[in-house]
Design a protein around this motif. Structure first.
Motif, PDB file in Angstrom:
ATOM      1  N   ALA A 121     -55.723  11.951 -43.878  1.00 46.85           N
ATOM      2  CA  ALA A 121     -56.097  12.725 -42.855  1.00 46.85           C
ATOM      3  C   ALA A 121     -55.189  13.509 -42.423  1.00 46.85           C
ATOM      4  CB  ALA A 121     -57.264  12.553 -42.401  1.00 46.85           C
ATOM      5  N   ALA A 122     -54.458  13.428 -41.633  1.00 51.49           N
ATOM      6  CA  ALA A 122     -53.309  13.728 -40.788  1.00 51.49           C
ATOM      7  C   ALA A 122     -52.097  14.530 -41.587  1.00 51.49           C
ATOM      8  CB  ALA A 122     -52.738  12.704 -39.673  1.00 51.49           C
ATOM      9  N   ALA A 123     -51.521  13.743 -42.616  1.00 47.47           N
ATOM     10  CA  ALA A 123     -50.916  13.973 -44.259  1.00 47.47           C
ATOM     11  C   ALA A 123     -51.519  15.416 -44.647  1.00 47.47           C
ATOM     12  CB  ALA A 123     -50.450  13.246 -45.077  1.00 47.47           C
ATOM     13  N   ARG A 124     -52.473  15.013 -44.764  1.00 45.61           N
ATOM     14  CA  ARG A 124     -52.782  16.822 -45.577  1.00 45.61           C
ATOM     15  C   ARG A 124     -53.141  17.887 -43.999  1.00 45.61           C
ATOM     16  NH1 ARG A 124     -57.386  13.194 -48.595  1.00 45.61           N
ATOM     17  NH2 ARG A 124     -57.123  13.747 -50.647  1.00 45.61           N
ATOM     18  N   LYS A 125     -53.961  17.533 -43.354  1.00 44.47           N
ATOM     19  CA  LYS A 125     -53.660  18.549 -42.097  1.00 44.47           C
ATOM     20  C   LYS A 125     -52.144  18.986 -41.960  1.00 44.47           C
ATOM     21  CE  LYS A 125     -55.262  19.531 -37.662  1.00 44.47           C
ATOM     22  NZ  LYS A 125     -53.966  19.971 -36.883  1.00 44.47           N
ATOM     23  N   ALA A 126     -51.482  18.652 -41.896  1.00 45.37           N
ATOM     24  CA  ALA A 126     -49.974  18.701 -42.109  1.00 45.37           C
ATOM     25  C   ALA A 126     -49.672  20.119 -42.808  1.00 45.37           C
ATOM     26  CB  ALA A 126     -48.595  17.719 -41.680  1.00 45.37           C
ATOM     27  N   LEU A 127     -49.785  19.484 -44.525  1.00 44.15           N
ATOM     28  CA  LEU A 127     -49.776  20.480 -45.310  1.00 44.15           C
ATOM     29  C   LEU A 127     -50.231  20.980 -45.257  1.00 44.15           C
ATOM     30  CD1 LEU A 127     -48.658  20.655 -48.415  1.00 44.15           C
ATOM     31  CD2 LEU A 127     -50.079  19.453 -49.408  1.00 44.15           C
ATOM     32  N   THR A 128     -52.264  22.174 -45.292  1.00 46.79           N
ATOM     33  CA  THR A 128     -52.346  22.971 -44.489  1.00 46.79           C
ATOM     34  C   THR A 128     -51.913  24.232 -43.487  1.00 46.79           C
ATOM     35  OG1 THR A 128     -53.919  22.057 -43.713  1.00 46.79           O
ATOM     36  CG2 THR A 128     -54.425  22.049 -45.319  1.00 46.79           C
ATOM     37  N   GLU A 129     -51.171  23.198 -42.950  1.00 42.61           N
ATOM     38  CA  GLU A 129     -51.133  24.359 -42.337  1.00 42.61           C
ATOM     39  C   GLU A 129     -49.289  25.110 -42.015  1.00 42.61           C
ATOM     40  OE1 GLU A 129     -49.952  21.634 -38.699  1.00 42.61           O
ATOM     41  OE2 GLU A 129     -52.170  21.353 -37.699  1.00 42.61           O
ATOM     42  N   VAL A 130     -48.733  24.430 -43.485  1.00 43.08           N
ATOM     43  CA  VAL A 130     -47.681  25.690 -44.495  1.00 43.08           C
ATOM     44  C   VAL A 130     -47.956  26.475 -45.573  1.00 43.08           C
ATOM     45  CG1 VAL A 130     -46.290  23.618 -42.809  1.00 43.08           C
ATOM     46  CG2 VAL A 130     -46.807  23.560 -45.001  1.00 43.08           C
ATOM     47  N   VAL A 131     -48.771  25.870 -46.532  1.00 45.43           N
ATOM     48  CA  VAL A 131     -49.929  26.514 -47.269  1.00 45.43           C
ATOM     49  C   VAL A 131     -49.834  27.808 -47.573  1.00 45.43           C
ATOM     50  CG1 VAL A 131     -49.043  24.662 -48.491  1.00 45.43           C
ATOM     51  CG2 VAL A 131     -51.200  25.495 -47.823  1.00 45.43           C
ATOM     52  N   THR A 132     -50.203  28.451 -47.608  1.00 50.18           N
ATOM     53  CA  THR A 132     -51.405  30.292 -48.353  1.00 50.18           C
ATOM     54  C   THR A 132     -52.150  29.258 -48.710  1.00 50.18           C
ATOM     55  OG1 THR A 132     -50.329  30.418 -50.544  1.00 50.18           O
ATOM     56  CG2 THR A 132     -48.778  31.131 -49.118  1.00 50.18           C
ATOM     57  N   ASN A 133     -53.684  30.515 -48.176  1.00 56.41           N
ATOM     58  CA  ASN A 133     -53.987  30.155 -48.841  1.00 56.41           C
ATOM     59  C   ASN A 133     -54.494  30.289 -49.970  1.00 56.41           C
ATOM     60  OD1 ASN A 133     -55.362  30.655 -46.518  1.00 56.41           O
ATOM     61  ND2 ASN A 133     -55.993  33.142 -46.845  1.00 56.41           N
ATOM     62  N   ARG A 134     -53.606  30.424 -50.809  1.00 56.47           N
ATOM     63  CA  ARG A 134     -53.441  30.433 -52.960  1.00 56.47           C
ATOM     64  C   ARG A 134     -53.003  29.032 -52.713  1.00 56.47           C
ATOM     65  NH1 ARG A 134     -55.735  32.932 -56.676  1.00 56.47           N
ATOM     66  NH2 ARG A 134     -55.884  35.134 -55.342  1.00 56.47           N
ATOM     67  N   GLN A 135     -51.875  28.221 -52.171  1.00 55.20           N
ATOM     68  CA  GLN A 135     -51.073  27.067 -52.811  1.00 55.20           C
ATOM     69  C   GLN A 135     -52.796  26.212 -52.004  1.00 55.20           C
ATOM     70  OE1 GLN A 135     -47.904  27.863 -50.279  1.00 55.20           O
ATOM     71  NE2 GLN A 135     -46.752  29.156 -52.022  1.00 55.20           N
ATOM     72  N   GLU A 136     -53.097  26.730 -50.781  1.00 57.46           N
ATOM     73  CA  GLU A 136     -54.114  25.212 -51.064  1.00 57.46           C
ATOM     74  C   GLU A 136     -55.415  25.741 -51.568  1.00 57.46           C
ATOM     75  OE1 GLU A 136     -57.150  24.879 -46.892  1.00 57.46           O
ATOM     76  OE2 GLU A 136     -55.480  26.493 -46.925  1.00 57.46           O
ATOM     77  N   LEU A 137     -56.047  26.929 -52.428  1.00 56.44           N
ATOM     78  CA  LEU A 137     -56.516  26.171 -53.590  1.00 56.44           C
ATOM     79  C   LEU A 137     -56.158  25.706 -54.757  1.00 56.44           C
ATOM     80  CD1 LEU A 137     -59.317  27.602 -53.956  1.00 56.44           C
ATOM     81  CD2 LEU A 137     -57.683  29.383 -55.214  1.00 56.44           C
ATOM     82  N   GLU A 138     -55.059  25.812 -55.038  1.00 51.91           N
ATOM     83  CA  GLU A 138     -54.631  24.546 -55.960  1.00 51.91           C
ATOM     84  C   GLU A 138     -54.560  23.477 -55.621  1.00 51.91           C
ATOM     85  OE1 GLU A 138     -52.830  24.112 -59.538  1.00 51.91           O
ATOM     86  OE2 GLU A 138     -54.106  26.008 -58.957  1.00 51.91           O
ATOM     87  N   LEU A 139     -54.173  23.137 -54.329  1.00 51.48           N
ATOM     88  CA  LEU A 139     -54.085  21.809 -54.063  1.00 51.48           C
ATOM     89  C   LEU A 139     -55.703  21.417 -53.736  1.00 51.48           C
ATOM     90  CD1 LEU A 139     -51.353  22.655 -51.192  1.00 51.48           C
ATOM     91  CD2 LEU A 139     -51.068  20.872 -52.970  1.00 51.48           C
ATOM     92  N   LEU A 140     -56.019  22.485 -53.717  1.00 47.32           N
ATOM     93  CA  LEU A 140     -57.995  21.238 -53.870  1.00 47.32           C
ATOM     94  C   LEU A 140     -58.198  21.300 -55.004  1.00 47.32           C
ATOM     95  CD1 LEU A 140     -59.692  23.978 -51.324  1.00 47.32           C
ATOM     96  CD2 LEU A 140     -59.231  21.568 -51.058  1.00 47.32           C
ATOM     97  N   ARG A 141     -57.490  22.339 -55.952  1.00 46.59           N
ATOM     98  CA  ARG A 141     -58.641  22.442 -57.713  1.00 46.59           C
ATOM     99  C   ARG A 141     -57.277  20.807 -58.019  1.00 46.59           C
ATOM    100  NH1 ARG A 141     -56.946  24.080 -62.835  1.00 46.59           N
ATOM    101  NH2 ARG A 141     -55.139  24.482 -61.961  1.00 46.59           N
ATOM    102  N   ARG A 142     -56.199  20.779 -56.919  1.00 43.96           N
ATOM    103  CA  ARG A 142     -55.422  19.041 -58.227  1.00 43.96           C
ATOM    104  C   ARG A 142     -56.053  17.578 -57.156  1.00 43.96           C
ATOM    105  NH1 ARG A 142     -53.163  20.265 -63.269  1.00 43.96           N
ATOM    106  NH2 ARG A 142     -52.455  22.856 -62.993  1.00 43.96           N
TER     107      ARG A 142
END
Length: 304
Positions: free
Chosen positions: A279-300
């Protein structure tokens, strides 16, 4: 006893906070069928009142069930799978179905009753298996037997729910199932999909999908994606090890009840610690990506 208790604790990860608490109270207090819906409404109001004063981060922790422990809910609400190999279930939370399908209060009550019955069947499965003293009957191990049980339970539960829906609601229900399934990792792929090859190869495929042109930005995101996938791999490996531990312990008839309790606590503590790191690693990732990139990461399946 061990396989039953561990199964119930892991299964709680798939429940929303209301159902998780109601199920826990039902077991601890031996609630009657008449008391269950009343307790459910009380718990639902309590959680809604709590959310009104919590931050978004605190709400996420609440939805995941908190620290849990013996008899609690150790999961983070991420539907990440359990010691028996099922990856996040197939049926959305009743409250989500109420919104997407347009359920009436009476239908909500009936669906929750169906869920209660399914959970009881799950408990019966492990209790009856333990009384029969089965090990690998017919060449099947516990995970295989449980998988077959789940498939049959899913089919029967689906029929029961469809039976109480109107013709207008039925296609909405099927769409809700499809949407929910689309957010679950595919069978055999592990938590994040894209599981073939080395870690670097899998990270590389994710980065190709993100299409980040600026080099420094790509490097920063790549390191965080890799960290998330490393934590996912650790949790995946731990779940595989746990399946073996549970199966071995189920055959050991010399274990005392206290020893069983210690093993359950050990299993759940290890699982929670790994989920916390993920959860901590995912939180750090969400803080640096754009909404579009976050959407793709959610999809994957990299983010949840």
């Amino acid at each position: 006893m061990l396989i039953w208790a561990a199964a119930i604790l892991f299964a709680q990860q798939q429940q929303d906070p209301v159902e998780s608490r109601v199920d826990r109270y039902k077991q601890q207090l031996n609630l009657t069928d008449e008391q269950v819906p009343k307790i459910r409404e009380i718990v639902k109001k309590q959680i809604e009142d709590m959310k009104a004063v919590l931050t978004d981060e605190q709400k996420t922790k609440l939805d995941g069930g908190g620290q849990g422990g013996r008899g609690g809910n150790n999961g983070q609400g991420n539907n990440q799978g359990n010691a028996f190999g099922n990856r996040g279930g197939w049926l959305p939370a009743t409250n989500d179905l109420k919104t997407s399908v347009g359920l009436t209060d009476d239908q909500v009550t009936k669906i929750n009753e169906i869920r209660d019955a399914v959970r009881q069947e799950g408990r019966n499965f492990f209790q009856n298996r333990g009384r029969r003293g089965q090990g690998n009957q017919g060449g099947q191990n516990l995970a295989q037997e449980y998988q077959a049980f789940q498939e049959k339970s899913k089919e029967e539960t689906h029929k029961k729910i469809v039976a109480i829906l109107t013709d207008e609601q039925k296609p909405k229900f099927e769409e809700a199932l499809k949407a929910f399934a689309a957010n679950q990792p595919a069978p055999g792929q592990g938590f994040g999909g894209n599981r073939g090859g080395t870690l670097d190869e899998r990270v590389g495929r994710i980065m190709e999908n993100l299409k980040i042109e600026e080099a420094k930005e790509a490097d920063a995101v790549k390191s965080l994606v890799k960290k998330v996938m490393e934590q996912m791999d650790k949790l995946d490996a731990y779940n595989r090890e746990t399946r073996t531990k549970i199966d071995e312990a189920s055959k050991n008839k010399d274990l005392s009840d206290d020893a069983v309790g210690e093993k359950i606590t050990e299993i759940m503590k290890g699982h929670h610690e790994l989920e916390k790191d993920l959860a901590a690693a995912r939180k750090a990732l969400t803080e640096v990506v754009t909404n579009r990139q976050e959407l793709e990461l959610l999809r994957r399946g990299i983010l949840r």
